[in-house]
Design a protein around this motif. Sequence first.
Motif, mmCIF file in Angstrom:
data_model
loop_
_atom_site.group_PDB
_atom_site.id
_atom_site.type_symbol
_atom_site.label_atom_id
_atom_site.label_comp_id
_atom_site.label_asym_id
_atom_site.label_seq_id
_atom_site.Cartn_x
_atom_site.Cartn_y
_atom_site.Cartn_z
ATOM 1 N N UNK A 410 0.830 -1.198 0.000
ATOM 2 C CA UNK A 410 0.000 0.000 0.000
ATOM 3 C C UNK A 410 0.863 1.246 0.000
ATOM 4 N N UNK A 411 0.288 2.337 -0.534
ATOM 5 C CA UNK A 411 0.956 3.631 -0.634
ATOM 6 C C UNK A 411 0.057 4.680 0.011
ATOM 7 N N UNK A 412 0.651 5.485 0.890
ATOM 8 C CA UNK A 412 -0.111 6.508 1.603
ATOM 9 C C UNK A 412 0.447 7.876 1.253
ATOM 10 N N UNK A 429 1.283 -8.100 -6.355
ATOM 11 C CA UNK A 429 0.056 -8.385 -7.090
ATOM 12 C C UNK A 429 -1.079 -7.437 -6.785
ATOM 13 N N UNK A 430 -1.007 -6.742 -5.661
ATOM 14 C CA UNK A 430 -2.029 -5.768 -5.299
ATOM 15 C C UNK A 430 -1.353 -4.540 -4.697
ATOM 16 N N UNK A 431 -1.807 -3.372 -5.099
ATOM 17 C CA UNK A 431 -1.343 -2.118 -4.499
ATOM 18 C C UNK A 431 -2.577 -1.329 -4.080
ATOM 19 N N UNK A 432 -2.696 -1.056 -2.793
ATOM 20 C CA UNK A 432 -3.762 -0.195 -2.296
ATOM 21 C C UNK A 432 -3.213 1.223 -2.130
ATOM 22 N N UNK A 437 -5.986 -3.534 2.715
ATOM 23 C CA UNK A 437 -6.622 -4.830 2.951
ATOM 24 C C UNK A 437 -8.060 -4.984 2.441
ATOM 25 N N UNK A 438 -8.774 -3.944 1.959
ATOM 26 C CA UNK A 438 -10.112 -4.245 1.433
ATOM 27 C C UNK A 438 -10.033 -5.133 0.201
ATOM 28 N N UNK A 439 -10.947 -6.098 0.135
ATOM 29 C CA UNK A 439 -11.003 -7.040 -0.978
ATOM 30 C C UNK A 439 -12.425 -7.081 -1.521
ATOM 31 N N UNK A 440 -12.559 -7.239 -2.817
ATOM 32 C CA UNK A 440 -13.869 -7.388 -3.440
ATOM 33 C C UNK A 440 -13.815 -8.575 -4.390
#
Length: 477
Positions: A410-412, A429-432, A437-440
């Motif tokens: 994640x990037x803030x 594989x995922x960058x928020x 941590x939210x998943x859909x």
Amino acid sequence: MSGPRTLRNFVGGDYADTAEQRTYDLVDPVSEEVFAKAPLSREHDVDAALRAAADAFETWRDSTPAERQLALFRIAEDIERRAEEFVKVESENTGKPLGLTMSEEIPMALDAVRFFAGAARVLEGRSAGEYMAGHTSWIRREPVGVCGQVTPWNYPMLMAVWKWAPAIAAGNTVVLKPSDTTPASTLLTAEILAEHLPPGVFNVVCGDRDTGRALVAHPVPQMVSITGSVRAGTEVATAAAADLKRTHLELGGKAPVIVFDDADPAKAAAAIAEAGYFNAGQDCTAATRVLAGPGVHDDFLGALVEEAKGTVTGPPDEDVLYGPLNNADQFTKVSGFVDRLPGHAEVLTGGRRARDRGYFYSPTVVSGLRQSDEIVQNEVFGPVITVQRFSDEDEAVAWANGVEYGLASSVWTTDHGRALRVSRRLDFGCVWINCHIPLVAEMPHGGFKHSGHGKDLSMYGFDDYTRIKHVMSNHEE
């Protein structure tokens, strides 16, 4: 007083005894007492389950997408109707808080089942066409066959759903081995599935690593899917290679959380603490490796420590964010990381057992770390958040990517350009962005590097449980 109940495998649409009728103890991580005994399956038991799945595949593969969709919708309805029972069983087996399991995990599980029910009817492929004169080609997307699946102990019910729902929606049959410490909710799931699916479509065998090895090595499964550690994934991939089985590996993680100087330290600390301590940090995407900019580091660290001190762990019937670690071995592992910290590291809060009884570990914050430190490089899988101070964007990205994992990050920041630039550079594989941590169900979940390959959730995850066949017809014959 009655003793611990005895669980049984689920094979061919009903509960089944193992050939040797050997069992092992299931321990409540809250009380450290035995609450049940589970069957210790061996090669004969695995073979029986796989044969049942192979027999069922001969007819289930020919079911229509509409039939599979309807079955999954009805399964979701029954899970929802028995949600309190599921939560009770899951909590007894894992120590998870009752309220959070009901509010967070049950809705996600139901949503995943319903998503894949819909996905069953919208498989896509290239349209038929004449790519060679006098011949028409088209693509068939077919089920893979019998799928061997292995699930972990951190989210036993939810991770099982992520496995069996797409597999069954695509027309496959399943033999699933839950973690040896948490089989209870998977067996309850099998009861419900058996009411809506033909016998043998979904089977459960309990046991230890040798049970899993027998499942992977058996010639029947055409695909093996596992969520687990890198060690387990490597072992599965090696064994599957001998028979050229397809593999789907969702493995460990060491998620970098990059907090830039323009981020709000208090807001970031609150969100990151929740994403790091939820489920006792027993999540491969947990926000437990923070990289903070030089201007925000001190304020963020102070706010994070206060968040940690306000985070409560305890029994499942209390108002807590997380419960115990899953088992004695995991408690020893997490404690060991903290006990072995180098001299330059500092434990600012926590770092100890939280209660006299049970595998509870206190919310922990560690600072002063270096990139090469063990606790930075390796997955702790516990309620321990580390914080490093980076000097600039390039160093932040280098440190973020400088681990063997590649699952989530994640990037803030309030700088839109920086957010997009860094998200492109991160090897995960995922960058928020400004969340973690939210998943859909519509979006894929899966990693790179030692975090494995293949996707859970989404149409990408559904596609993994299908195979592609080209059919060409000669017009002249």
